[in-house]
Design an enzyme around this catalytic site. Structure first.
Site, PDB file in Angstrom:
ATOM      1  N   TYR A  80       0.842  -1.198   0.000  1.00  0.00           N
ATOM      2  CA  TYR A  80       0.000   0.000   0.000  1.00  0.00           C
ATOM      3  C   TYR A  80       0.877   1.247   0.000  1.00  0.00           C
ATOM      4  CZ  TYR A  80      -4.008  -2.953   1.054  1.00  0.00           C
ATOM      5  OH  TYR A  80      -4.997  -3.915   0.992  1.00  0.00           O
ATOM      6  N   SER A  81       0.584   2.166  -0.904  1.00  0.00           N
ATOM      7  CA  SER A  81       1.292   3.445  -0.917  1.00  0.00           C
ATOM      8  C   SER A  81       1.007   4.183   0.384  1.00  0.00           C
ATOM      9  CB  SER A  81       0.828   4.298  -2.100  1.00  0.00           C
ATOM     10  OG  SER A  81       1.103   3.669  -3.325  1.00  0.00           O
ATOM     11  N   CYS A 125      -0.416   8.034 -10.134  1.00  0.00           N
ATOM     12  CA  CYS A 125      -0.668   6.894  -9.269  1.00  0.00           C
ATOM     13  C   CYS A 125      -2.154   6.563  -9.320  1.00  0.00           C
ATOM     14  CB  CYS A 125      -0.243   7.196  -7.832  1.00  0.00           C
ATOM     15  SG  CYS A 125      -0.306   5.755  -6.744  1.00  0.00           S
ATOM     16  N   GLU A 156       3.109   4.833 -11.120  1.00  0.00           N
ATOM     17  CA  GLU A 156       2.813   3.656 -10.297  1.00  0.00           C
ATOM     18  C   GLU A 156       1.332   3.368 -10.438  1.00  0.00           C
ATOM     19  OE1 GLU A 156       3.266   3.511  -5.784  1.00  0.00           O
ATOM     20  OE2 GLU A 156       5.155   2.641  -6.485  1.00  0.00           O
ATOM     21  N   TYR A 181      -1.995   0.243 -10.997  1.00  0.00           N
ATOM     22  CA  TYR A 181      -2.397  -1.112 -10.618  1.00  0.00           C
ATOM     23  C   TYR A 181      -3.583  -1.548 -11.429  1.00  0.00           C
ATOM     24  CZ  TYR A 181      -5.701   1.664  -7.855  1.00  0.00           C
ATOM     25  OH  TYR A 181      -6.642   2.592  -7.454  1.00  0.00           O
TER      26      TYR A 181
END
Length: 419
Positions: A175-176, A377, A417, A419
């Site tokens: 987790y960021s 992100c 970044e 996902y």
């Protein structure tokens, strides 16, 4: 923002621009600290903080260690050109000639933190939207100063499980980090996460049959549906003050802030992709660590946030963004793209690239400066959105957008970044 238990790749490669060195918490051996150069982060005036002490193969990281930017830019460029990313010491990784904290705690030997109350935010940040996965939570863990990290890094969380593969405990989820290095309470002893509760109804993956779903901490349940609940996200969102939490890391080097206090920071975030952006903004505009002795901010550039969410009820940290804009109107801008509620003048749904297109000329000009960094992100497809937005204006300027973006990555000014 969550990801699988794989370490995120450092996308930018090649030689860095002069002055593009990143944060470090000790000065690399043989390299002089640039004491006269202004820095966004520096050891606090009068601080007695020590650098990490290394004993054999283990590192002893003193509580409250302050991370300082150091090393000559020319040396950083040389090291980066050589591709130096080797681990030098346990708990430390050398990236671009700088040492950063790295995997101090592993899945086999995690740190046991504890959930504490966050004085600024309620645990649930959002309100129901009609979607099953409406909830996003903000949680803070006490790590006692034992898990130092930098803005832009991530930690891993180990849920009890079982996970999709039946493993107990579950595999780690990364987790960021949503807090700055000093934490929301500025003690350097806490870390905060921004986590979306994953709930899918009647899809391929199911871990609760009809009638098996029970109310979660937010009171949501779906007894008439086949339900899949993300193992780690639901574990985190259901935690209460006083509960233990198993932490690994920190890890991640792709999203670190530049050292230059005059850098321009353009941030693109979808949903919980706001996490690293919040960590930046806390340092730039809120924390004492980001202030000079006279109270002025060390950051002298422009920070511009573009945030995309499906509903206005899904907006995260709007109170903080409004506060920064009020206090620093010449240095902070923010624009929201609410895709299911807003449209542009042409009647198109308002995605991040749609909102950015309204400022395409200004942003394109900003990107011509070597001091400008782009941070993305969130959901996959963000880079395609950038190409959609800036491809035409780049072509008009006689530039191929993909080549331009590639050059920015090579210069360590384009950070992604997803996902």
């Amino acid at each position: 923002m969550s990801r699988s238990g794989r370490v995120p790749a450092v996308l930018a490669a090649g030689a860095a621009c002069a002055g593009a060195a990143h944060w470090a918490f000790v000065t690399p051996a043989g390299l002089p600290a640039r004491e006269s150069a202004p820095q966004l982060r520096a050891t606090a005036r009068g601080s007695n903080a020590e650098a990490p002490k290394m004993t054999g193969s283990s590192s002893v990281l003193p509580t409250g260690t302050l991370f300082v930017a150091a090393a000559a830019a020319s040396a950083a460029v040389a090291r980066r050109a050589e591709g130096e990313v080797a681990v030098k010491k346990k708990g430390v990784k050398v990236v671009h000639g700088q040492e950063i904290p790295w995997n101090i705690f592993s899945p086999k030997a995690p740190y046991q933190g504890k959930v504490i109350k966050n004085v600024k935010h309620a645990q649930t940040l959002t309100t129901p939207t009609g979607d099953a996965n409406w909830e996003t939570a903000h949680l803070t863990f006490d790590h006692g100063g034992n898990v130092p990290y930098l803005e832009g890094q991530s930690i891993g969380i180990i849920a009890p499980g079982p996970d999709k593969k039946g493993e107990t405990p579950a595999r780690i989820r990364l987790y960021s980090i949503a807090s700055s290095a000093v934490g929301d309470d500025e003690t350097s002893k806490t870390v905060s996460l921004c986590v979306k509760r994953v709930v899918d109804l009647n899809k391929e993956h199911v871990n609760r049959e009809v009638g098996e779903d029970k109310p979660d901490k937010a009171g949501t349940h779906f007894p008439n549906d086949k339900v899949y609940r993300g193992v780690c996200s639901n574990h985190i969102c259901d935690l209460s003050v006083g509960d233990d939490v198993m932490i690994t890391g920190p890890t991640g080097a792709e999203m670190l802030l530049p050292e230059d206090p005059e850098a321009n920071i353009v941030m693109l975030a979808t949903g919980t992709g706001i996490a690293p952006m919040r960590s930046y903004m806390r340092l730039l505009f809120n924390d004492k660590a980001g202030a000079n002795a006279d109270g002025s901010r060390k950051f002298k550039g422009l920070a511009w946030l573009f945030m995309g969410v499906p509903f206005a009820k899904s907006l995260l940290y709007d109170d903080e963004h409004t506060e920064y804009k009020t206090k620093y109107p010449s240095q902070f801008k923010f624009d929201y793209a609410v895709s299911r509620e807003d449209k542009n003048a042409a009647g198109q749904k308002m995605y991040i690239q749609t909102k950015m297109a309204e400022y395409a000329e200004e942003l394109w000009e900003l990107m011509q400066s070597p001091k400008t960094h782009i941070y993305m992100c969130g959901l996959k497809g963000m880079e395609a959105g950038m190409a959609e937005c800036f491809g035409p204006i780049a072509e008009k300027a006689g530039v191929n957008w993909l080549e331009f973006a590639k050059a920015m990555k090579k210069a360590d000014r384009y950070h992604v970044e997803v996902y």
